[in-house]
Design an enzyme around this catalytic site. Sequence first.
Site, PDB file in Angstrom:
ATOM      1  CB  THR A 937      12.372 -25.647 -61.659  1.00 38.97           C
ATOM      2  OG1 THR A 937      13.328 -26.599 -62.145  1.00 38.97           O
ATOM      3  CG2 THR A 937      10.982 -26.246 -61.780  1.00 38.97           C
ATOM      4  CB  CYS A 938      17.058 -23.825 -64.042  1.00 40.82           C
ATOM      5  SG  CYS A 938      16.489 -23.525 -65.714  1.00 40.82           S
ATOM      6  CB  VAL A 939      15.219 -19.147 -64.946  1.00 35.46           C
ATOM      7  CG1 VAL A 939      16.669 -19.233 -65.316  1.00 35.46           C
ATOM      8  CG2 VAL A 939      14.337 -19.814 -66.008  1.00 35.46           C
TER       9      VAL A 939
END
Length: 970
Positions: A937-939
Amino acid sequence: MSLFSDEKKRKINLGGSSSGASPSQLRNQVRQQRELRQQQKLQAEAATKIQSRWRRTQAVEHLRIDLRQGFESDVTGINGMRCLVLLGYDEDALGRWCSTMLQQDWSSSMTDSWLVLARQLSARLLISAANNKPNALLYLQVLDRLVQHPMSGPHVLRYLLARNYYTHLAKSLLATPKMAPVYPPLIPLITTPFRTFPTSSPEYRASLSSLFSNILVIDVLPNRLPLKALTEFTSKLPLARMDLLEPFTLPPIESSINLLSNLLTFAPPFYPALKTALPAYLTLLTSVLNSLPVGAFEPTSQDKVPQQQTWGQDSDDEDITVRVVAEFTQPVRLPDIDPRTSKRLQSLPTPVHLSKLATYAKNSLEFVRFLLAVATVWPSQRTNVLSVVTQGWMRELYRGYIRGSNLGKDSSTVLSPSNADGWPAILLLADAYAQMLLTMGDDEFFGTGDAAKTRTANPLSLDELTSWTRQLLNISFALYWRDREGALGPVSVGLRVSWDSARDVVTRCLVAIHERDSRRPFVRPDHWHILTDAGDVQGFVEAAKYEEENVDLGEDLKAGRSRKQLVELSPRLGILNNIPFAIPFDVRVSMFRAFVMSDRQRAGYNHPLMFPRDRSLIRIRREHIAQDGFDRLETIDLKTNFQIEFEDQWGQVEAGIDGGGVFKEFFTCLCKEVFDTDRGLWLTNKQQELYPSPSTYAKESHSLSWYRFIGRILGKAMYDGILVDVAFAPFFLSKLLGRQSLLDDLASLDEELWRNLMFLKHFDGDFDALSLTFTVSQDEFGVTRNVDLVPNGSSVAVSRENRLQYILLMAHYKLAKQIKLQSDAFFEGMKEIVQPRWLKMFNQQEVQILIGGVDSLVDFGDLRANTNYGGLYDDDSPYIKLFWSVVETFDQAERRALLRFATSCSRPPLLGFRELVPHFCIRDAGQDEMRLPTSSTCVNLLKLPMYKNPRIMKDKLLKAIMAGAGFDLS
């Protein structure tokens, strides 16, 4: 003596001085002789004048003796009166004549010559009485008989009116002690002209104007008159013919105050009889009030009365009163006012007096202007003024003066002088309606259920509101957009309101109605838009960007410029900050992003997902993300870019370079922790929306530091365009924007309390049985304490009369006071990152969209058009085609779950997936079809195995996204 003798000839020595005197001595002698001759000449002239004056005095004295003898021989005859006139101010003779005249019948003597002489003598009598001569009573008695007589009265009064009749009567009143016997003739002299002359005559009108400008301006006039004289004076005052009152210049401020006080004493008992004179009476009162300073009669110290807050006023301000909507010159210092006068003046703005006046005013335009003037002179009594309107008059006010008015029908003619008469009604109704909305529930506003039958139901239909709000919108927009070079000037004649003040009143009401529409729409979405043409919108956007880049509000305020002056310099920013809904939402979002980008460029910041040099390196322990974030970021400018690296539980730095993904992961985890309600800083309402905890713990300095930090973090998310999956209570977002509407917002905090207050608002039973006082119970950790809403509130019972005050105070305490410190700290932190003027382009619902994305249907067509691919996948890959065909079959709940699984936020970006940073990406994850999809989810990355079967792909996807499995830190 010889006729030609030389004795008197002047002897001239042509041969020079025989005494041998020098030239200078000769000159001195000549000068002395010349001065002596001049002195002798002056003495001779003075002697001549003295002799002339003496002879004249002797002649006058002889004439006076002759005239006095002539008068004594025929006191009341023509010859005697002629002699008396020529005698002048002979008080003894005047007294003798008056004494004799009172004992005779004049009717047979009234020839033309007698009337001429009687007029001249009446003027002498009037002046002598005004100067308080010993025979003043006698003079007034004869003068009274002269003016009362049907034959002499008109002639004498006409003569005296041309010679300051009422000025002398006023002087006589001022010089007369209260119990003096001169009042029986003096009072009829004041009122006789109104019985003598027909109302259509010039003399009647002149007498009426002189009465008001000379007699009724006397200080404490009712207290100067004996009771009998006061009764007679009051009964004979021609108040019912004030419609004939000619315009006159208002007297100085002290006399104007006296006029106001005296009118408030004499006029109210005659309100039913004024009828056609009432508009003139109201006009006169309005003129007097408009000549006085703003807040002229406000006490120097008083308890603050909670009422409506003004637009743009901090919602936490202890004084939430309706401010007066006028900007004037510096107040004039009032003279010392007699306590009796002051007491009478304080009766003017009372509900009893205003309601009584409203009964007979018949909703006239003069009454509208009068109410606005009252609210200007008594700002603290504005609620009383507005209550006159809200209690059954609003519909008539709208239909009688606003619906058919051209004011506001077209924004281009708002400032036209031809629309001047439309301003008083629209300003009064706007102010009163905004006040009414404070305690009007949605059921009352929309006329649903039993509320439609209550006395507090919406006085305007939704169709009328639709038309009226468009008028208000045009007016407000024009007043922000007006020609900056033009003079502001007054709104209209007889109305002390500047253009800026008018704009503030209209805007406050307009925003209040729009907030209601935002919560429960009753008009088309484009109803609120002024600029709809693409060219106009583009021009507006470019100009607003230019203003934003060239106006630094912080520096300007330090330099001494007021916010209103800044609005003058930046009209488009004024529109965006005050009536932003006039511009379409997507345009405002684009402008928000443009403002952020411009701020980045000015400060030299780079995009957060770039790889800039010299970025600060922040090390975060994965087990202590919130605490480390608080400690490490306290001194960091969050607008800058910084690099995050995680440290695992063994103290080892995790592998990887922060190219944006690690930062977003940190940010997502940080937000999840700091908004956790278990930390004691946040509570949720029934809709699971966040707001600050009102507990004592939340007000401690350490907790306030956390609120400030959380505000900075949320500001950073909005600044960088990172969506945060949190929802705030609407009332808290309203506080952020400074637009809190007390009763409307209370429902989003405590719906049960809101219902109870609505019950109290409509309660018609015995208030004593409720046993309510102006206190609120605060329960914390099992301990209950009572907080006073007003000084000594536990001793103030809630009654039918003060229940609205109680409702507003209760709402204000719950929404503002008990979380003031927490909210201030949070907003202070947010303002470090995001300019408040940027946020004021949106309402609370729109700010929530900025924070967490739009709560709308997930459009996979838009998502696919803005998706990147990695690894073995591309847009033509069969696995990708299969993926899109499968997810197209998902319902909205499943689509949101997929979006949350891949990006950590279940809502799409407000301008579509093209705004998602970084773009959504799908990468291959091997050929093992037994493996579940995972995500970073960070990217915003979905790792999708190469499923060949659509049933298996759908099953695996749903299992992963609905169970929350598969989060991958790699």
